[in-house]
Enzyme design. Structure first.
Site, PDB file in Angstrom:
ATOM      1  N   SER A   1       0.846  -1.199   0.000  1.00 52.59           N
ATOM      2  CA  SER A   1       0.000   0.000   0.000  1.00 52.59           C
ATOM      3  C   SER A   1       0.878   1.245   0.000  1.00 52.59           C
ATOM      4  CB  SER A   1      -0.909   0.009   1.233  1.00 52.59           C
ATOM      5  OG  SER A   1      -1.426   1.320   1.397  1.00 52.59           O
TER       6      SER A   1
ATOM      7  N   ASP B   1      -4.758   3.648  -2.011  1.00 47.50           N
ATOM      8  CA  ASP B   1      -5.838   3.932  -1.065  1.00 47.50           C
ATOM      9  C   ASP B   1      -6.369   5.346  -1.224  1.00 47.50           C
ATOM     10  OD1 ASP B   1      -6.076   1.514   0.605  1.00 47.50           O
ATOM     11  OD2 ASP B   1      -3.971   1.927   1.064  1.00 47.50           O
TER      12      ASP B   1
ATOM     13  N   MET C   1     -12.152   4.440  -0.592  1.00 47.64           N
ATOM     14  CA  MET C   1     -12.820   4.610   0.704  1.00 47.64           C
ATOM     15  C   MET C   1     -13.533   5.954   0.643  1.00 47.64           C
ATOM     16  SD  MET C   1      -9.694   3.103   2.956  1.00 47.64           S
ATOM     17  CE  MET C   1      -8.613   3.240   1.553  1.00 47.64           C
TER      18      MET C   1
ATOM     19  N   MET D   1     -11.489  -5.973   5.217  1.00 49.14           N
ATOM     20  CA  MET D   1     -10.753  -5.007   6.029  1.00 49.14           C
ATOM     21  C   MET D   1     -10.469  -5.636   7.390  1.00 49.14           C
ATOM     22  SD  MET D   1     -10.215  -2.482   4.077  1.00 49.14           S
ATOM     23  CE  MET D   1      -9.249  -1.652   5.343  1.00 49.14           C
TER      24      MET D   1
ATOM     25  N   PHE E   1      -6.443   4.615   8.063  1.00 46.79           N
ATOM     26  CA  PHE E   1      -5.047   4.873   8.412  1.00 46.79           C
ATOM     27  C   PHE E   1      -4.211   3.610   8.227  1.00 46.79           C
ATOM     28  CE2 PHE E   1      -7.852   7.535  10.907  1.00 46.79           C
ATOM     29  CZ  PHE E   1      -7.348   8.805  10.646  1.00 46.79           C
TER      30      PHE E   1
ATOM     31  N   GLY F   1      -4.965  -4.500   6.041  1.00 50.78           N
ATOM     32  CA  GLY F   1      -4.848  -3.848   7.338  1.00 50.78           C
ATOM     33  C   GLY F   1      -4.090  -4.670   8.362  1.00 50.78           C
TER      34      GLY F   1
HETATM   35  C1  DX5 Z   1      -6.413   1.373   5.490  1.00 53.00           C
HETATM   36  C2  DX5 Z   1      -5.946   1.114   4.076  1.00 53.00           C
HETATM   37  C3  DX5 Z   1      -4.862   0.117   4.032  1.00 53.00           C
HETATM   38  C4  DX5 Z   1      -3.641   0.522   4.812  1.00 53.00           C
HETATM   39  C5  DX5 Z   1      -2.755  -0.652   5.006  1.00 53.00           C
HETATM   40  O1  DX5 Z   1      -7.483   2.198   5.499  1.00 53.00           O
HETATM   41  O2  DX5 Z   1      -7.000   0.631   3.272  1.00 53.00           O
HETATM   42  O3  DX5 Z   1      -4.547  -0.264   2.706  1.00 53.00           O
HETATM   43  O4  DX5 Z   1      -2.965   1.590   4.246  1.00 53.00           O
HETATM   44  O5  DX5 Z   1      -1.685  -0.252   5.809  1.00 53.00           O
HETATM   45  P1  DX5 Z   1      -1.084  -1.219   6.938  1.00 53.00           P
HETATM   46  O6  DX5 Z   1      -0.596  -2.435   6.229  1.00 53.00           O
HETATM   47  O7  DX5 Z   1       0.012  -0.394   7.519  1.00 53.00           O
HETATM   48  O8  DX5 Z   1      -2.197  -1.540   7.904  1.00 53.00           O
HETATM   49 ZN    ZN Z   2      -6.499  -0.351   1.299  1.00 55.01          ZN
END
Ligand code: DX5
Ligand code: ZN
Length: 215
Positions: free
Chosen positions: A7, A34, A67, A136, A142, A175
């Site tokens: 990501s 994202d 999102m 998720m 975040f 996540g």
């Molecule tokens: C969260 C995002 C994820 C996130 C993953 O809202 O959709 O893609 O950036 O980051 P990590 O792997 O650090 O949880």
């Molecule tokens: Zn994501």
């Protein structure tokens, strides 16, 4: 072998070209992008303009995770920006079936993401129409949050549902994925691992991607 989708939210935005080059030279399969609107999630990230820059910086598959509210207003813009897969949130779609058809008519793969509180039952009637289910494993908004352990049961139940219907729908887990918990996530049935902080904040991101790919 799982598909590894770093990501870019966790990249250094002052040196995105270097981070793209690093991913291009790595065993990463997908770029996970994202998009956050500050309404569906309590954070704002980037939109189609940056997706277009990422598209031009890689030949890898661009997996765009929206999102945002009213994703139908932006599907075409993300297609033009070069998205290969467009994932919308079930919680943001009043007419989910229509959203999925729109994405496919635009020539993209279609994904549906579900928040930690959403049950997989709600996917049953669209499962055959979609390419990716994004589970998720944190509340979206975040990077760098901890994996919610209950997600493992959800992945396993979804895997069973997909297999029982004879479908090829991929399960993506997004996540809190780390080298430590990835083996159990894969064992539960994940096909795609999204990894933000565990890749970009590691001392050697290329090696971390290699290790995830080798699991
Ligand atoms: C969260 C995002 C994820 C996130 C993953 O809202 O959709 O893609 O950036 O980051 P990590 O792997 O650090 O949880
Ligand atoms: Zn994501």
């Amino acid at each position: 072998m799982a598909i590894i989708a770093p990501s870019l939210l966790s990249a250094n935005f002052l040196q995105l070209q270097q981070d793209c080059d690093m991913l291009n030279a790595s065993e990463a399969d997908w770029f996970h992008l994202d998009v956050m609107d500050g309404r569906f999630v309590p954070n704002i990230s980037f939109g189609p303009m940056l997706v277009e820059f990422f598209r031009k910086s890689t030949d890898k598959y661009c997996d765009v995770h929206l999102m945002i509210e009213e994703p139908e207003k932006y599907a075409e813009a993300f297609r033009k920006a070069g998205a290969d897969n467009l994932t919308v949130h079930i919680e943001a779609c009043i007419h989910l079936h229509r959203n999925i058809q729109q994405i496919k008519a635009l020539g993209m793969h279609a994904g549906v993401a579900i928040n930690p509180h959403t049950t997989i039952d709600q996917l049953k009637d669209v499962l055959a129409d979609i390419d990716v289910v994004c589970i998720m494993s944190v509340n979206p908004g975040f990077g760098g949050q901890s994996f919610i352990p209950q997600s493992l049961n959800k992945i396993a139940a979804l895997k069973q549902l997909i297999t029982s219907q004879g479908l090829a729908t991929k399960i993506e887990v997004d996540g809190g994925v780390t080298l430590q918990n990835a083996p159990s996530i894969i064992a539960a049935g994940a096909d795609v691992l999204v990894a933000g902080n565990s890749v970009f904040k590691s001392p050697d991101p290329v090696e971390t991607i290699r290790a995830l790919k080798a699991l």
